[in-house]
Motif scaffolding. Structure first.
Motif: not given
Length: 204
Positions: A37-46
């Motif tokens: 189970d592989f998760v790739f989560n990208y985030y923007n910081t505001n």
């Protein structure tokens, strides 16, 4: 954030039966189940708050089951040693790449059975020299991440992606060897490889 979880379960048994005439029979089986189970989560910081970037984030699930059985016979005839074996493998796997945005998910599955024979002959010429020849067929499977089609960014100039349609790599090999005093070994090897697995680079 790229958390991943890999669970591997295996069951294995081997049996060895020696005979009086310097022969030995071996056999066994092995079954394995892998859950990735592989998760790739990208985030923007505001303003200190993290908001997931659904355009880049993704989730890849991969399940694999391999069942194998083998038999091997070994016997000595004076200065000769002969060994022959056969292994049968059944492979089943499936993968799913789920997306967070409104687009079609990517899925794949495959099931196949293969046979892998081997043979080995050795001759002990004297206390110093031994000659041997072996032939065999083997399989090498793609690594789990090599099957993951999701694009991951190494840096702002490079990105990587796997290929879920990779076939297993099959090698047919013949090898000649000479051993001197069990210290120095000279080997001549020839292999024919089908469906070779390798990395390629393209420039965009």
């Amino acid at each position: 954030r790229t958390p991943s979880e890999i669970n591997i379960y295996t069951l294995k048994a081997d049996y060895v039966h020696p005979f009086r005439n310097k022969a030995r029979l071996e056999g066994g089986f092995k079954s394995s189940y892998v859950d990735n189970d592989f998760v790739f989560n990208y985030y923007n910081t505001n303003d200190g708050h993290e908001v997931i970037d659904n355009r880049r984030s993704n989730h890849f699930q991969y399940r694999e089951n391999i069942n194998a059985a083998y038999v091997n016979l070994n016997k000595k005839f004076g200065n000769w040693t002969v060994q022959a074996g056969l292994r049968a493998e059944n492979t089943n796997y499936k993968g799913l790449q789920t997306s967070y945005i409104n687009k079609q998910d990517s899925s794949f599955s495959r099931s196949y059975t293969s046979l892998f024979p081997t043979a080995f002959i050795a001759y002990q010429l004297n206390d110093y020299n031994q000659f041997s020849v072996s032939v065999g067929r083997r399989i090498d499977r793609a690594a789990y991440q090599q099957l993951n089609p999701f694009i991951s960014y190494v840096d702002k100039y490079m990105r990587m992606a796997g290929n879920p349609y990779l076939q297993p790599q099959i090698s047919n090999t013949i090898e000649f060897s000479h051993s001197y005093k069990n210290m120095f070994t000279t080997t001549l090897n020839y292999s024919v490889i089908h469906n070779m697995i390798n990395e390629t680079m393209t420039q965009n």
